[in-house]
Design an enzyme around this catalytic site. Structure first.
Site, PDB file in Angstrom:
ATOM      1  N   ASN A  48      -8.874  37.811 -33.486  1.00 19.20           N
ATOM      2  CA  ASN A  48     -10.126  38.187 -32.827  1.00 19.20           C
ATOM      3  C   ASN A  48     -10.579  37.109 -31.846  1.00 19.20           C
ATOM      4  O   ASN A  48     -10.329  35.917 -32.028  1.00 19.20           O
ATOM      5  CB  ASN A  48     -11.220  38.576 -33.832  1.00 19.20           C
ATOM      6  CG  ASN A  48     -11.470  37.552 -34.920  1.00 19.20           C
ATOM      7  OD1 ASN A  48     -10.605  36.749 -35.259  1.00 19.20           O
ATOM      8  ND2 ASN A  48     -12.664  37.577 -35.465  1.00 19.20           N
ATOM      9  N   GLU A  50     -14.015  36.322 -29.941  1.00 17.58           N
ATOM     10  CA  GLU A  50     -15.424  36.683 -29.832  1.00 17.58           C
ATOM     11  C   GLU A  50     -16.012  36.235 -28.490  1.00 17.58           C
ATOM     12  O   GLU A  50     -15.386  35.509 -27.718  1.00 17.58           O
ATOM     13  CB  GLU A  50     -16.194  36.083 -31.022  1.00 17.58           C
ATOM     14  CG  GLU A  50     -15.734  36.710 -32.334  1.00 17.58           C
ATOM     15  CD  GLU A  50     -16.588  36.336 -33.535  1.00 17.58           C
ATOM     16  OE1 GLU A  50     -17.384  35.369 -33.454  1.00 17.58           O
ATOM     17  OE2 GLU A  50     -16.455  37.025 -34.571  1.00 17.58           O
ATOM     18  N   CYS A  59     -11.483  42.606 -31.271  1.00 13.77           N
ATOM     19  CA  CYS A  59     -10.869  42.503 -32.597  1.00 13.77           C
ATOM     20  C   CYS A  59      -9.403  42.089 -32.488  1.00 13.77           C
ATOM     21  O   CYS A  59      -8.757  42.288 -31.448  1.00 13.77           O
ATOM     22  CB  CYS A  59     -10.927  43.844 -33.310  1.00 13.77           C
ATOM     23  SG  CYS A  59     -12.565  44.336 -33.824  1.00 13.77           S
ATOM     24  N   GLU A  61      -6.748  43.439 -33.815  1.00  9.71           N
ATOM     25  CA  GLU A  61      -5.823  44.557 -33.591  1.00  9.71           C
ATOM     26  C   GLU A  61      -5.806  44.961 -32.122  1.00  9.71           C
ATOM     27  O   GLU A  61      -4.764  45.312 -31.564  1.00  9.71           O
ATOM     28  CB  GLU A  61      -6.224  45.766 -34.433  1.00  9.71           C
ATOM     29  CG  GLU A  61      -6.279  45.511 -35.929  1.00  9.71           C
ATOM     30  CD  GLU A  61      -7.674  45.078 -36.393  1.00  9.71           C
ATOM     31  OE1 GLU A  61      -8.321  44.252 -35.717  1.00  9.71           O
ATOM     32  OE2 GLU A  61      -8.106  45.570 -37.445  1.00  9.71           O
ATOM     33  N   CYS A  97     -11.315  48.398 -37.755  1.00 11.31           N
ATOM     34  CA  CYS A  97     -12.576  49.079 -37.422  1.00 11.31           C
ATOM     35  C   CYS A  97     -12.271  50.358 -36.645  1.00 11.31           C
ATOM     36  O   CYS A  97     -11.132  50.604 -36.213  1.00 11.31           O
ATOM     37  CB  CYS A  97     -13.474  48.140 -36.609  1.00 11.31           C
ATOM     38  SG  CYS A  97     -13.018  48.016 -34.862  1.00 11.31           S
ATOM     39  N   CYS A 100     -10.645  49.926 -33.191  1.00 11.08           N
ATOM     40  CA  CYS A 100      -9.245  49.499 -33.293  1.00 11.08           C
ATOM     41  C   CYS A 100      -8.345  50.647 -33.742  1.00 11.08           C
ATOM     42  O   CYS A 100      -7.198  50.739 -33.314  1.00 11.08           O
ATOM     43  CB  CYS A 100      -9.115  48.316 -34.242  1.00 11.08           C
ATOM     44  SG  CYS A 100      -9.758  46.799 -33.520  1.00 11.08           S
TER      45      CYS A 100
END
Ligand code: THU
Length: 144
Positions: A48, A50, A59, A61, A97, A100
């Site tokens: 990830n 940010e 993210c 993925e 999530c 993703c």
């Protein structure tokens, strides 16, 4: 016939774990690593990334899928391993999530695969097909 996933399974999980170490997560403190396995045995990882504008964070993925696309991959996605935890300490198994799931579906749909999603926790590993995580997905076929 060789079983690419069976052969690479432990390497895939180890790659996701290593990827987690490159997480840039100063805001949430939650580090995530993801590793994608392709049908030629290649593994592509991500962590990830940010952003100070929190909602723009990427993210693990999604980062991995983007790197795979940039490397020219258009399908052949067999499996995804994901793991994460606060400060990189893995506890519960986490699953991708919603965004993703959709991003992974694009890569999967291009090659007509239904990748196994391997969610790795400290005590358990939870596995399910992407189609179970994202049933009736909207994908490239809908725009064909
Ligand atoms: N995160 C991922 O990298 N993958 C997921 O599937 C869930 C959440 C990241 C996003 C954010 O940087 C941190 O975990 C906390 O939400």
């Amino acid at each position: 016939m060789t079983d690419v996933l069976a052969d690479a399974r432990e390497d895939l999980i180890a790659a996701a774990r290593r990827a987690m170490d490159t997480a840039y997560a100063p805001y949430s403190g939650f580090h995530v690593g993801a590793a994608l396995l392709f049908d030629d045995g290649a593994i592509v990882t991500g962590a990830n990334f940010e952003n100070a504008s929190y909602g723009l964070s990427l993210c693990a993925e999604t980062v991995a899928a983007s790197i795979a696309s940039h490397a020219g991959r258009r399908g052949g996605l067999l499996a995804v391993a994901v793991l994460g935890g606060m400060g990189g300490a893995v506890e519960a198994a986490i699953s991708p999530c919603g965004r993703c799931r959709q991003v992974l579906n694009e890569l999967a749909a291009l090659g007509g695969t239904d990748p196994l999603v391997i969610c790795v926790g400290a005590q358990e590993v939870v596995e399910m097909r992407l189609s179970v995580l994202l049933p009736n997905a909207f994908g490239p076929a809908n725009l064909a």
